[in-house]
Scaffold this motif. Structure first.
Motif, PDB file in Angstrom:
ATOM      1  N   SER A 122       9.013   6.673  -9.467  1.00  0.00           N
ATOM      2  CA  SER A 122       8.003   6.568  -8.430  1.00  0.00           C
ATOM      3  C   SER A 122       8.382   7.431  -7.243  1.00  0.00           C
ATOM      4  O   SER A 122       9.522   7.400  -6.760  1.00  0.00           O
ATOM      5  CB  SER A 122       7.849   5.109  -7.992  1.00  0.00           C
ATOM      6  OG  SER A 122       7.047   5.017  -6.851  1.00  0.00           O
ATOM      7  N   SER A 134       7.407   7.217  -4.168  1.00  0.00           N
ATOM      8  CA  SER A 134       7.726   6.429  -2.972  1.00  0.00           C
ATOM      9  C   SER A 134       9.142   5.872  -3.045  1.00  0.00           C
ATOM     10  O   SER A 134       9.862   5.853  -2.032  1.00  0.00           O
ATOM     11  CB  SER A 134       6.718   5.293  -2.808  1.00  0.00           C
ATOM     12  OG  SER A 134       6.751   4.422  -3.923  1.00  0.00           O
ATOM     13  N   ASP A 135       9.559   5.426  -4.232  1.00  0.00           N
ATOM     14  CA  ASP A 135      10.927   4.920  -4.375  1.00  0.00           C
ATOM     15  C   ASP A 135      11.958   6.027  -4.170  1.00  0.00           C
ATOM     16  O   ASP A 135      13.032   5.792  -3.604  1.00  0.00           O
ATOM     17  CB  ASP A 135      11.108   4.299  -5.758  1.00  0.00           C
ATOM     18  CG  ASP A 135      10.455   2.928  -5.870  1.00  0.00           C
ATOM     19  OD1 ASP A 135      10.076   2.376  -4.823  1.00  0.00           O
ATOM     20  OD2 ASP A 135      10.301   2.430  -6.997  1.00  0.00           O
ATOM     21  N   VAL A 171      11.551   8.647  -2.217  1.00  0.00           N
ATOM     22  CA  VAL A 171      11.589   8.904  -0.769  1.00  0.00           C
ATOM     23  C   VAL A 171      12.430   7.854  -0.060  1.00  0.00           C
ATOM     24  O   VAL A 171      13.259   8.173   0.811  1.00  0.00           O
ATOM     25  CB  VAL A 171      10.156   8.930  -0.200  1.00  0.00           C
ATOM     26  CG1 VAL A 171      10.191   8.970   1.327  1.00  0.00           C
ATOM     27  CG2 VAL A 171       9.396  10.133  -0.739  1.00  0.00           C
ATOM     28  N   GLU A 214       7.628   3.084   6.614  1.00  0.00           N
ATOM     29  CA  GLU A 214       6.911   2.049   5.867  1.00  0.00           C
ATOM     30  C   GLU A 214       5.400   2.214   6.028  1.00  0.00           C
ATOM     31  O   GLU A 214       4.634   2.028   5.072  1.00  0.00           O
ATOM     32  CB  GLU A 214       7.351   0.664   6.326  1.00  0.00           C
ATOM     33  CG  GLU A 214       6.743  -0.451   5.476  1.00  0.00           C
ATOM     34  CD  GLU A 214       7.165  -1.818   5.958  1.00  0.00           C
ATOM     35  OE1 GLU A 214       7.679  -2.614   5.147  1.00  0.00           O
ATOM     36  OE2 GLU A 214       6.964  -2.107   7.170  1.00  0.00           O
ATOM     37  N   LEU A 268       4.286   5.069   3.811  1.00  0.00           N
ATOM     38  CA  LEU A 268       4.321   4.705   2.400  1.00  0.00           C
ATOM     39  C   LEU A 268       3.176   3.763   2.026  1.00  0.00           C
ATOM     40  O   LEU A 268       2.723   3.750   0.880  1.00  0.00           O
ATOM     41  CB  LEU A 268       5.659   4.051   2.052  1.00  0.00           C
ATOM     42  CG  LEU A 268       6.898   4.957   2.126  1.00  0.00           C
ATOM     43  CD1 LEU A 268       8.160   4.148   1.832  1.00  0.00           C
ATOM     44  CD2 LEU A 268       6.782   6.119   1.142  1.00  0.00           C
ATOM     45  N   ASN A 269       2.717   2.987   3.007  1.00  0.00           N
ATOM     46  CA  ASN A 269       1.645   2.021   2.741  1.00  0.00           C
ATOM     47  C   ASN A 269       0.257   2.570   3.073  1.00  0.00           C
ATOM     48  O   ASN A 269      -0.727   1.824   3.000  1.00  0.00           O
ATOM     49  CB  ASN A 269       1.876   0.735   3.543  1.00  0.00           C
ATOM     50  CG  ASN A 269       3.102  -0.031   3.060  1.00  0.00           C
ATOM     51  OD1 ASN A 269       3.500   0.091   1.903  1.00  0.00           O
ATOM     52  ND2 ASN A 269       3.697  -0.802   3.957  1.00  0.00           N
ATOM     53  N   LYS A 319       1.720   3.332  -8.064  1.00  0.00           N
ATOM     54  CA  LYS A 319       2.263   2.368  -7.107  1.00  0.00           C
ATOM     55  C   LYS A 319       3.418   1.607  -7.751  1.00  0.00           C
ATOM     56  O   LYS A 319       3.349   1.258  -8.935  1.00  0.00           O
ATOM     57  CB  LYS A 319       1.174   1.390  -6.672  1.00  0.00           C
ATOM     58  CG  LYS A 319       0.066   2.008  -5.858  1.00  0.00           C
ATOM     59  CD  LYS A 319      -0.805   0.948  -5.212  1.00  0.00           C
ATOM     60  CE  LYS A 319      -1.416   0.018  -6.234  1.00  0.00           C
ATOM     61  NZ  LYS A 319      -2.348  -0.959  -5.618  1.00  0.00           N
ATOM     62  N   ARG A 354      13.666  -0.734  -1.693  1.00  0.00           N
ATOM     63  CA  ARG A 354      12.519  -1.149  -0.884  1.00  0.00           C
ATOM     64  C   ARG A 354      12.830  -2.451  -0.131  1.00  0.00           C
ATOM     65  O   ARG A 354      12.344  -2.674   0.980  1.00  0.00           O
ATOM     66  CB  ARG A 354      11.283  -1.313  -1.770  1.00  0.00           C
ATOM     67  CG  ARG A 354      10.775   0.011  -2.325  1.00  0.00           C
ATOM     68  CD  ARG A 354       9.493  -0.181  -3.102  1.00  0.00           C
ATOM     69  NE  ARG A 354       8.380  -0.503  -2.230  1.00  0.00           N
ATOM     70  CZ  ARG A 354       7.615   0.402  -1.617  1.00  0.00           C
ATOM     71  NH1 ARG A 354       7.867   1.706  -1.784  1.00  0.00           N
ATOM     72  NH2 ARG A 354       6.619   0.032  -0.841  1.00  0.00           N
TER      73      ARG A 354
END
Length: 378
Positions: free
Chosen positions: A82, A84-85, A87, A104, A107-108, A348, A356
């Motif tokens: 992923s 995001s993970d 990053v 955060e 990312l959201n 996601k 996280r």
């Protein structure tokens, strides 16, 4: 229903992202091919684009399978690619500096936007939804009018010859030969005046039959049906235009490889058909799901004369291409692999990873520190 809507919206957003990513990868490959002597591989390039698009469409299934294999009850639990993970992992190791709260929030962003679009909870979300519905309605109506125009053209023509489910038809109003299909029948429609030009007639039939062999009619219909859904994505229109360009170059190349026609005569035939289409007051203006010998003006990207110029240039400068099957096999692997990798990377996260959780802890500590600082400030 909300959960289903969220999943559908995620798939739609991911598909649009993948169209952009795959087209950028394709442009890199297309740029490199002439540098290694593969400029004339038009059929190979067309197949690459078609296979890449099919890969994009099956990516949701591949992503689902990957999530199953990496779940707690599957194979290789904890494995993730992923974005995001990745990053978050780089942030925790100090590779870049940023406030944890801001990271955060970034990312959201997509998750919050998706929820906002589903709930229509803001003016922006309502504007996006309204714009999409207006565009969808416009292109659906345009497609329907195009189908009706095509049916009217076929009805006004008369049958000349028939080979199985292929119907050759002549028309008094059509000035540009084109191919189309119904549910069971395929059509090649030609101007009646072309019967007086036997050489042009032979070349046109050879060209249109090659379109049928390559499945270009099916691909054109398929992309036209998808246009109302992806109308706002510039990469989709660029992709479709590239397919249109390559299928004509591929057809020209395949027809001339038979050595039945002289390249100069073939180019003159294209120019004559193009001239007739410009002179005709009955030229078709509605874009229909069909494949014409000479392309029409595009509302979005460029003009038909640029495509015609490129075809004539390619015909007069073409050389014998190398083994296309070998080239296709060599190029399709990185194109599809990078597309699938991107599809998995933009999914996601399915659960809270250790990194996280660490980021969430840092965010909470920063918020507590901000609250304490405000309290002491009083």
């Amino acid at each position: 229903m909300s959960e289903f809507g969220g999943a559908a919206l995620d798939i739609y957003i991911n598909t649009n992202i993948l169209i952009v990513v795959a087209f950028l990868v394709w442009r890199c490959i297309a740029f490199a091919m002439p540098q290694v002597g593969l400029r004339q591989q038009h059929t190979t390039q067309l197949r690459l684009l078609n296979w890449a698009f099919l890969t994009i469409l099956i990516c949701p299934l591949l992503a689902f399978g990957f999530r199953y294999l990496t779940s707690a009850n599957g194979l290789a639990p904890g494995m993730t690619i992923s974005l995001s993970d990745i990053v978050v992992a780089h942030y925790l190791t100090g590779d870049f500096a940023m406030e944890a709260v801001r990271l955060e929030t970034l990312l959201n962003t997509r998750q919050n936007l998706t929820a906002d679009l589903l709930d229509l909870g803001s003016p922006l979300a309502k504007s996006i939804a309204a714009g999409f519905l207006i565009g969808l309605t416009y292109f659906v109506i345009r497609l329907a009018l195009g189908v009706l125009s095509l049916q009217r053209t076929l009805s006004d023509s008369f049958e000349w010859r028939r080979f199985g489910n292929i119907h050759l038809r002549l028309s008094e109003t059509v000035q540009v030969p084109f191919s189309a299909r119904g549910l069971r029948r395929r059509y090649v429609v030609m101007p009646s005046s072309m019967l007086a030009e036997s050489e042009d007639l032979t070349m046109v039939l050879g060209h249109e039959f090659q379109h049928l062999r390559q499945g270009d009619i099916e691909w054109e219909t398929f992309l036209e049906l998808l246009k109302p859904i992806f109308f706002w994505n510039p990469a989709f229109h660029l992709w479709k235009r590239e397919v249109e360009r390559l299928r004509e170059l591929s057809c020209d190349q395949q027809v001339l490889r038979s050595n039945r026609f002289n390249p100069a005569s073939y180019c003159l035939c294209l120019l004559r058909v193009s001239r007739n289409s410009l002179r005709s007051a009955q030229a078709r203006r509605m874009h229909t799901p069909s494949v014409a010998l000479v392309g029409r003006r595009s509302r979005f990207l460029g003009t038909s004369h640029l495509l015609l110029h490129g075809r004539v240039t390619a015909i007069t400068s073409q050389s014998q291409p190398s083994q296309s099957a070998v080239v296709f096999g060599f190029l399709i692997v990185p194109l599809c692999a990078l597309t699938i990798l991107a599809a998995l990377a933009i999914q996601k996260p399915t659960d809270w990873s250790h990194d996280r959780l660490m980021l969430s802890t840092i965010v909470n500590l920063e918020r507590l520190e901000a609250i304490n600082s405000a309290g002491f400030g009083r």
